[in-house]
Design a protein around this motif. Structure first.
Motif, short mmCIF file in Angstrom:
data_model
loop_
_atom_site.label_atom_id
_atom_site.label_comp_id
_atom_site.label_asym_id
_atom_site.label_seq_id
_atom_site.Cartn_x
_atom_site.Cartn_y
_atom_site.Cartn_z
N ASN A 97 0.83 -1.20 0.00
CA ASN A 97 0.00 0.00 0.00
C ASN A 97 0.87 1.25 0.00
O ASN A 97 2.04 1.22 0.37
N LYS A 100 2.32 4.94 4.65
CA LYS A 100 1.40 5.34 5.71
C LYS A 100 1.36 6.86 5.82
O LYS A 100 2.40 7.52 5.83
N GLY A 101 0.17 7.39 5.87
CA GLY A 101 0.01 8.83 5.97
C GLY A 101 -0.18 9.52 4.64
O GLY A 101 -0.56 10.70 4.60
N THR A 102 0.07 8.83 3.55
CA THR A 102 -0.14 9.41 2.23
C THR A 102 -1.64 9.62 2.00
O THR A 102 -2.44 8.72 2.25
N GLN A 103 -1.99 10.80 1.55
CA GLN A 103 -3.39 11.12 1.34
C GLN A 103 -3.77 10.94 -0.13
O GLN A 103 -2.99 11.26 -1.03
N PRO A 104 -4.98 10.45 -0.38
CA PRO A 104 -5.45 10.36 -1.76
C PRO A 104 -5.70 11.77 -2.31
O PRO A 104 -5.87 12.71 -1.52
N TYR A 106 -3.88 9.12 -4.96
CA TYR A 106 -2.54 8.55 -5.05
C TYR A 106 -1.99 8.66 -6.46
O TYR A 106 -2.73 8.84 -7.42
N SER A 114 -7.49 2.87 -4.53
CA SER A 114 -7.54 2.40 -3.13
C SER A 114 -6.22 2.60 -2.40
O SER A 114 -6.18 2.48 -1.17
N GLY A 115 -5.15 2.88 -3.13
CA GLY A 115 -3.83 2.98 -2.50
C GLY A 115 -3.01 1.72 -2.62
O GLY A 115 -1.82 1.72 -2.26
#
Length: 440
Positions: A97, A100-104, A106, A114-115
């Motif tokens: 995925n 962590k913490g990446t915002q859509p 993407y 969905s990431g």
């Protein structure tokens, strides 16, 4: 390949992707969308594609093949699933995925909405956008994928594992380090392949594993338990027509490595041998060297007919072309020669040929098994070559130093001195792009 269940997402992708739509007419001039059957690498489930039949039909096919002395090899795609595999919704943590913490939204070149990352050969570069990337460092993924591999093993005598090297810990960690570390994953203590192959062979000890792999990862996968690994190095060295590079491969690799290599002149990912090497006779010359080595002899549909047009895996057919009678005749003779047990069970020995005059054009090696002896001398060049080839294991018969030496390709026999063959050598003259395979 192509026996497993596929999804609608992959089929739609293959029918709408601009790059693929531009490619199809190049390999199939009268292409229509009805020819698109979907990528065999975008698997939704390891059950038989219902358009082909059922798992029972696979079992029946295997039984029929076994009764004919043949074995069934099936495909397994370990690195990724289809985008619409049910696991992408039910178990998204089994996949790589976005950090962590990446915002859509993407990056659409690397991630699904969905990431989840697309399947990729190098951590996002060159993504296969009809696939989703498994996280083989996730324990639930490791367990689930092992069970899927066992399922394939239950239906097959051999398994070709697509892009197998991408799951090696060194490469997987290198490709996906940012994503893995952000979610707290650490390198497993063992290779997944070693664990999974051991589990498969515990239940199905006779199943054979073949890895699609490219340099420098072949030895890693052999060490992890693969019976055979792709030998693209030799294929490419022959294609470059640098005989010194070919000799260095033959003399520089251990007998064990060569024995556990799968040798080919073409396959579904590569150009047809006739196209790659430049002519049917050059392709046959490459076969004379490639398939008289220890290891797996890996053939491709249409090779024995001298076909040159590519069969794209997304399509149900290739451009029609006539078979080449000379190629058919060649393989009819050649396969009978290489089917002898000496080429399967014998001891292989590389024989250096002196590099002077036209002898530099020749490559030689011997086989020995019980009382059988073979000497293979190949001229992989565009001009005739000749040399004295020392045959250290030539022996007199019944006290007679003169022994028959027969070229199995032509059927011609000569009477030669065994002691001279051991010392000054056997004098050979080999036509361009050809060989002699002697029994003595």
């Amino acid at each position: 390949m192509g026996v497993w269940e596929l999804g609608e997402y992959g089929l739609n992708f293959d029918k709408t992707n601009p790059g693929l739509l531009a490619h199809y007419p190049q390999v199939l001039p009268d292409f229509t969308l009805a020819d698109v059957i979907g990528s065999p690498y975008a698997v939704t489930n390891y059950t038989c594609n219902p358009q082909l039949g059922s798992d029972n039909d696979i079992a029946a096919l295997r039984k029929k093949l076994n009764s004919m002395g043949l074995r069934l090899m099936l495909d397994f795609v370990p690195n990724h699933s289809a985008v619409d595999c049910p696991l992408t919704s039910s178990n998204p943590t089994m996949y790589i995925n976005a950090p962590k913490g990446t915002q859509p939204p993407y990056d659409p070149s690397t991630y699904l909405p969905s990431g989840i990352a697309y399947g990729s050969v190098c951590g996002g570069c060159g993504s296969w956008q009809d696939t989703a990337q498994f996280n083989i460092w996730d324990q639930s993924t490791r367990k689930y994928r092992t069970q899927e591999l066992l399922r394939v093993a239950s239906l097959a005598d051999a398994i070709r594992c697509d892009m197998a090297y991408l799951l090696l810990n060194d490469l997987f960690g290198q490709n996906w380090q940012t994503q893995l570390s952000s979610w707290g994953y650490s390198r497993p203590s063992t290779e997944w392949w070693a664990d999974a192959i051991a589990a498969a062979k515990a239940q199905y000890p006779n199943v054979t594993f073949l890895a699609e792999v490219y340099s420098p990862w072949q030895s890693n996968l052999q060490a992890a338990g693969f019976d055979f690994t792709y030998d693209k190095d030799l294929h490419d060295r022959l294609g470059a027509n640098n005989l010194d590079d070919v000799r260095s491969w033959l003399s520089g690799n251990s007998p064990s490595f060569v024995q556990h290599s799968a040798h080919f002149v073409s396959n579904h990912d590569e150009p047809r041998a006739v196209a790659f090497f430049g002519s049917w006779w050059q392709a046959d010359a490459a076969a004379l060297l490639t398939y008289t080595l220890p290891g797996m002899r890996f053939y491709w549909m249409g090779q024995f007919d001298g076909f040159k047009y590519q069969l794209d895996v997304h399509l149900r057919r290739e451009e029609s072309e006539p078979a080449v009678p000379d190629v058919q005749s060649f393989y009819s003779t050649f396969l009978n020669i290489t089917n002898d047990p000496v080429f399967k069970y014998g001891t292989w020995t590389y024989v250096p040929v002196s590099q002077s005059d036209s002898s530099w054009r020749l490559i030689a090696y011997r086989w020995a098994y019980k009382n059988e002896r073979r000497l293979c001398v190949i001229n992989f060049s565009d001009t005739n070559g000749s040399a004295n080839v020392v045959v250290a294991d030539a022996q007199s018969r019944n006290g007679n130093d003169t022994i028959p030496v027969t070229d199995l390709l032509s059927g011609q026999t000569w009477q030669r001195s065994a002691s001279a063959m051991r010392t000054t050598g056997l004098f050979v003259v080999i036509n361009s792009w050809y060989a002699q395979i002697f029994t003595y």
